[in-house]
Design a protein around this motif. Structure first.
Motif, PDB file in Angstrom:
ATOM      1  N   LYS A  15       0.731  -1.259   0.027  1.00 27.71           N
ATOM      2  CA  LYS A  15      -0.013  -0.063   0.187  1.00 27.71           C
ATOM      3  C   LYS A  15       0.837   1.350  -0.018  1.00 27.71           C
ATOM      4  O   LYS A  15       0.642   2.336  -0.824  1.00 27.71           O
ATOM      5  N   ALA A  16       1.819   1.148   0.860  1.00 26.65           N
ATOM      6  CA  ALA A  16       2.657   2.394   0.831  1.00 26.65           C
ATOM      7  C   ALA A  16       3.506   2.603  -0.459  1.00 26.65           C
ATOM      8  O   ALA A  16       3.592   3.834  -0.815  1.00 26.65           O
ATOM      9  N   THR A 135      15.674  -3.109   7.070  1.00 24.36           N
ATOM     10  CA  THR A 135      16.748  -3.120   5.902  1.00 24.36           C
ATOM     11  C   THR A 135      16.146  -3.355   4.444  1.00 24.36           C
ATOM     12  O   THR A 135      15.269  -4.449   4.657  1.00 24.36           O
ATOM     13  N   VAL A 136      16.076  -2.721   3.512  1.00 26.46           N
ATOM     14  CA  VAL A 136      15.944  -3.040   2.335  1.00 26.46           C
ATOM     15  C   VAL A 136      17.304  -3.613   1.533  1.00 26.46           C
ATOM     16  O   VAL A 136      18.223  -2.701   1.526  1.00 26.46           O
ATOM     17  N   HIS A 137      17.178  -4.845   0.836  1.00 28.81           N
ATOM     18  CA  HIS A 137      18.250  -5.293   0.445  1.00 28.81           C
ATOM     19  C   HIS A 137      18.289  -6.228  -1.060  1.00 28.81           C
ATOM     20  O   HIS A 137      16.995  -6.477  -1.035  1.00 28.81           O
ATOM     21  N   HIS A 138      19.331  -6.461  -1.579  1.00 33.48           N
ATOM     22  CA  HIS A 138      18.893  -7.374  -2.892  1.00 33.48           C
ATOM     23  C   HIS A 138      18.847  -8.636  -2.317  1.00 33.48           C
ATOM     24  O   HIS A 138      19.539  -8.790  -1.554  1.00 33.48           O
ATOM     25  N   VAL A 139      18.040  -9.416  -3.184  1.00 39.07           N
ATOM     26  CA  VAL A 139      17.892 -10.765  -2.668  1.00 39.07           C
ATOM     27  C   VAL A 139      19.049 -11.687  -3.432  1.00 39.07           C
ATOM     28  O   VAL A 139      19.333 -11.621  -4.621  1.00 39.07           O
ATOM     29  N   GLN A 175       8.863   4.098   4.440  1.00 35.95           N
ATOM     30  CA  GLN A 175       9.538   5.203   3.788  1.00 35.95           C
ATOM     31  C   GLN A 175      10.802   4.347   3.183  1.00 35.95           C
ATOM     32  O   GLN A 175      11.267   4.902   1.985  1.00 35.95           O
ATOM     33  N   ALA A 176      11.355   3.484   3.794  1.00 37.81           N
ATOM     34  CA  ALA A 176      12.583   2.781   3.273  1.00 37.81           C
ATOM     35  C   ALA A 176      12.292   2.308   2.000  1.00 37.81           C
ATOM     36  O   ALA A 176      13.421   2.248   0.971  1.00 37.81           O
ATOM     37  N   TYR A 177      11.250   1.616   1.683  1.00 36.19           N
ATOM     38  CA  TYR A 177      11.165   0.537   0.330  1.00 36.19           C
ATOM     39  C   TYR A 177      11.175   1.667  -0.782  1.00 36.19           C
ATOM     40  O   TYR A 177      11.733   1.409  -1.958  1.00 36.19           O
TER      41      TYR A 177
END
Ligand code: GRF
Length: 253
Positions: A15-16, A135-139, A175-177
């Motif tokens: 949703k964000a 944390t947003v990170h590469h998979v 906010q982070a994503y």
């Protein structure tokens, strides 16, 4: 850039992201939502915004590879450039990671590399940590382990419960994503224009729709190192030539 968001439940991060993508300056659109559960509440956000959404259950496929192949087909049918996992409770296999040729991102509610896996908030509180976050990170093929794109920190209060901590962190996740997507899209654009220029120099016809390529941070570092070396060597060469010219001029005088 077209984004597919994978969910399994509530979908507040989805949703964000949908809300962030409404801003004109946002560099991507949410073009597809995939859930592994038909009951996932988040699917309703996609429905409300007329975003194509599908519940693809592993139970309908004989094995994981066939299941993932069906999702990859969906991604290519919708020309997806980036996959964002947002509370998607299935571990993607090396088959999926190797067959989707774009960045795959994940959001995790801890300050990775600390507290990988489930029940992070409980573990953080029991350990008496002063801070937690998201944390947003590469998979990559290892769970919660790829290169970090964005992290946001929150203070763990004295009488924090897993629920209050989760709520505090969730606000930061939202906010982070969006922030991580902006970073990844600009890296992708820089990388694509870099490779396109190279192709033009070599007189190779650039594909009209370049396939998005995974951004390899090591490659960028190598590129930056080569550039730094080049500028340093050029600087010293100019100084050296200038010195030779001065010495020659003095000798002639
Ligand atoms: C979030 O806390 C996310 O970090 C984790 O799963 C949760 C999903 O929440 N991976 P939602 O479905 O986006 O509301």
């Amino acid at each position: 850039m077209k984004i597919a968001v994978f969910i399994s439940g509530r979908g507040s991060n989805l949703k964000a992201l949908i809300d962030s993508a409404k801003a004109k300056a946002f560099p991507a659109e949410i073009a597809l939502v995939v859930s592994n559960k038909a009951t996932a509440g988040g699917l309703s956000y996609a429905a409300e915004e007329n975003i194509p959404h599908f519940a693809v259950s592993p139970k309908d496929y004989p094995d994981k590879q066939t299941y993932e192949a069906a999702i990859i087909e969906l991604l290519s049918a919708h020309q997806i450039d980036i996959v964002c996992l947002a509370g998607f409770m299935k571990l993607l296999s090396p088959y999926f990671i190797g067959h989707f040729h774009g960045p795959i991102l994940n959001i995790h509610p801890s300050l990775l590399p600390a507290y990988k896996g489930l029940h992070t908030h409980e573990r953080v509180i029991v350990a008496g940590e002063e801070y937690s976050g998201c944390t947003v990170h590469h998979v990559t093929e290892d769970m919660d382990a790829g290169p970090i794109i964005v992290q946001k920190k929150v203070k763990v209060s004295k009488n924090e419960t897993p629920d209050t901590l989760a709520a505090k962190i969730l606000k930061k996740e939202h906010q982070a994503y969006a922030q991580a997507i902006r970073i990844v899209v600009s890296e992708l654009k820089a990388y694509t224009s870099q490779t396109t220029t190279k192709n033009e120099e070599e007189n190779i016809m650039a594909s009209p729709t370049p396939t998005p390529t995974k951004v390899d941070p090591e490659e960028i570092q190598r590129y930056q190192l080569t550039w730094t070396r080049f500028t340093v060597i050029s600087k010293y060469s100019i100084i050296f030539i200038a010195l030779v010219l001065v010495i020659m001029a003095l000798t002639l005088l």
